[in-house]
Design a protein around this motif. Sequence first.
Motif, PDB file in Angstrom:
ATOM      1  N   CYS A 206       0.831  -1.208   0.000  1.00  0.00           N
ATOM      2  CA  CYS A 206       0.000   0.000   0.000  1.00  0.00           C
ATOM      3  C   CYS A 206       0.862   1.252   0.000  1.00  0.00           C
TER       4      CYS A 206
ATOM      5  N   THR B 260     -13.250   4.928   6.014  1.00  0.00           N
ATOM      6  CA  THR B 260     -11.951   4.317   5.806  1.00  0.00           C
ATOM      7  C   THR B 260     -10.882   5.399   5.787  1.00  0.00           C
TER       8      THR B 260
ATOM      9  N   PRO C 259      -8.720   5.202   9.690  1.00  0.00           N
ATOM     10  CA  PRO C 259      -9.764   6.091  10.228  1.00  0.00           C
ATOM     11  C   PRO C 259      -9.639   6.336  11.724  1.00  0.00           C
TER      12      PRO C 259
ATOM     13  N   SER D 133      -7.969  -5.380   8.809  1.00  0.00           N
ATOM     14  CA  SER D 133      -6.932  -5.908   7.919  1.00  0.00           C
ATOM     15  C   SER D 133      -5.929  -6.705   8.741  1.00  0.00           C
TER      16      SER D 133
ATOM     17  N   VAL E  76      -4.392  -9.259   2.227  1.00  0.00           N
ATOM     18  CA  VAL E  76      -3.876  -9.120   0.861  1.00  0.00           C
ATOM     19  C   VAL E  76      -2.676 -10.046   0.771  1.00  0.00           C
TER      20      VAL E  76
ATOM     21  N   ASP F 147      -0.179   0.299  -5.166  1.00  0.00           N
ATOM     22  CA  ASP F 147       0.865   0.502  -4.154  1.00  0.00           C
ATOM     23  C   ASP F 147       1.706   1.721  -4.493  1.00  0.00           C
TER      24      ASP F 147
HETATM   25  N1  SAM Z   1      -6.122   1.528   7.337  1.00  0.00           N
HETATM   26  C1  SAM Z   1      -7.286   0.728   7.100  1.00  0.00           C
HETATM   27  C2  SAM Z   1      -6.911  -0.719   6.928  1.00  0.00           C
HETATM   28  O1  SAM Z   1      -5.734  -1.048   7.025  1.00  0.00           O
HETATM   29  O2  SAM Z   1      -7.805  -1.537   6.735  1.00  0.00           O
HETATM   30  C3  SAM Z   1      -8.164   1.221   5.967  1.00  0.00           C
HETATM   31  C4  SAM Z   1      -7.502   1.692   4.702  1.00  0.00           C
HETATM   32  S1  SAM Z   1      -6.755   0.417   3.751  1.00  0.00           S
HETATM   33  C5  SAM Z   1      -6.167   1.374   2.375  1.00  0.00           C
HETATM   34  C6  SAM Z   1      -8.181  -0.439   3.160  1.00  0.00           C
HETATM   35  C7  SAM Z   1      -7.944  -1.799   2.542  1.00  0.00           C
HETATM   36  O3  SAM Z   1      -7.217  -1.638   1.359  1.00  0.00           O
HETATM   37  C8  SAM Z   1      -7.164  -2.757   3.428  1.00  0.00           C
HETATM   38  O4  SAM Z   1      -7.908  -3.948   3.608  1.00  0.00           O
HETATM   39  C9  SAM Z   1      -5.917  -3.015   2.624  1.00  0.00           C
HETATM   40  O5  SAM Z   1      -5.466  -4.313   2.814  1.00  0.00           O
HETATM   41  C10 SAM Z   1      -6.388  -2.768   1.200  1.00  0.00           C
HETATM   42  N2  SAM Z   1      -5.312  -2.457   0.262  1.00  0.00           N
HETATM   43  C11 SAM Z   1      -4.378  -1.485   0.355  1.00  0.00           C
HETATM   44  N3  SAM Z   1      -3.547  -1.520  -0.706  1.00  0.00           N
HETATM   45  C12 SAM Z   1      -3.974  -2.527  -1.502  1.00  0.00           C
HETATM   46  C13 SAM Z   1      -3.536  -3.064  -2.747  1.00  0.00           C
HETATM   47  N4  SAM Z   1      -2.476  -2.562  -3.391  1.00  0.00           N
HETATM   48  N5  SAM Z   1      -4.216  -4.106  -3.262  1.00  0.00           N
HETATM   49  C14 SAM Z   1      -5.290  -4.633  -2.620  1.00  0.00           C
HETATM   50  N6  SAM Z   1      -5.759  -4.164  -1.447  1.00  0.00           N
HETATM   51  C15 SAM Z   1      -5.108  -3.128  -0.887  1.00  0.00           C
END
Ligand code: SAM
Length: 373
Positions: free
Chosen positions: A75, A113, A117, A165, A206, A239
């Motif tokens: 990410c 989100t 959050p 997550s 993921v 990412d």
């Molecule tokens: N911080 C929170 C969390 O970790 O759940 C919410 C934001 S996060 C960006 C939301 C979701 O996006 C998470 O489940 C994360 O695993 C997923 N995510 C982030 N980057 C990703 C990617 N490149 N491909 C797939 N899922 C992704």
Amino acid sequence: METPVPPVAVTTRTALGKEPIHRKSADFRLEPDSIRESGFLFGAPLMTLHDKFGRQITDLRISVTDRCNFRCVYCRSADPENYREHEQILSWPELERLARIFVDLGIQKIRITGGEPLVREGAEGYIRKLRELGVPDISMTTNGHLLAQRLPSLIAAGLHRINISLDSLDPIKFEKITRTRTYDSVMRGIDAVQNSALAPAKINAVLVRGFNEDEVEAFGAFARDRGVIMRFIEFMPLDADRHWSRELMVPAEEVHRRIHAQWPLVQIPHAKSETARKYKFANGAPGEIGLIAPVTQPFCGHCSRIRLTADGKVRTCLFSKDDHDLRALLRNGASDHDIEERIRAVVDEKEAGHRINEPGFQPPSRTMVFIGG
Ligand code: SAM
């Protein structure tokens, strides 16, 4: 505003995250699908949002901050990122006004989100406002680090559902992926959900080759042992380091094959607009498996989602090339009607689908942390 987590120094093997880093890093719920199908809420016709392909937009993901206390390799970057200045981020009153406008336009599900959050103070107050607006389905996605202590107040405020997550069940690997030392607190967050009215917990993982693809079966066992809903999300080209490649992604079909080989699975029916294909264990064991395959089995044809970024842009697809600004309208005296018209125009132009599988695909300008997943 941000709650610090313990720093950790990490060096990893694959291209992803290879840099060493040393830094701090309801009780009463309506079923949205039945509302959507009926077109009525409490006897009154609903206003609805549609795009030019006839898809009805009922789900809104609102990112309330672009800041995060984790630096997950799939990410975010290990390098410092340019978070937006606080004044660029929508205030809670601005977020409340927009939520009311979106609800008036027929939004039925709101997911809060980020970023993360729970690093922004005030999530509970916002949930309370959403409940007052009568939003039938209020959910949150969190990394779980701050969840154990906040869960009671989130539930009291009116949160209906929560996703956590969790990308590894091995604390060392968890550190390599998240670049934090927070495994225990995340586990406490999951335990708290399991002991609450929001059980069973929905856990998102993921999978990335070279990091955690060897944990598919361990996650399957975790779903059964703990009675949680374990969801596997395919790694998408969102990412910050732009290291995504098809080889690093673990296809949902592989996850299904491996879990099914060990514990036969039976598919559970799901609403068309749902992102996950859902399975229960054939032998009746508790727990559930969800497979989310945006790359190998895109579900764009039934997409009912749009997103609002923390700095006030509407995104009609994770992979949109353009953002559509609402912040300037909010801050320059636009009426609710003006904002509604803008939202309708933007939604009308929602993309037919993402183009990850098409030649010449270019990742979007914003990465996940600046969109809101
Ligand atoms: N911080 C929170 C969390 O970790 O759940 C919410 C934001 S996060 C960006 C939301 C979701 O996006 C998470 O489940 C994360 O695993 C997923 N995510 C982030 N980057 C990703 C990617 N490149 N491909 C797939 N899922 C992704």
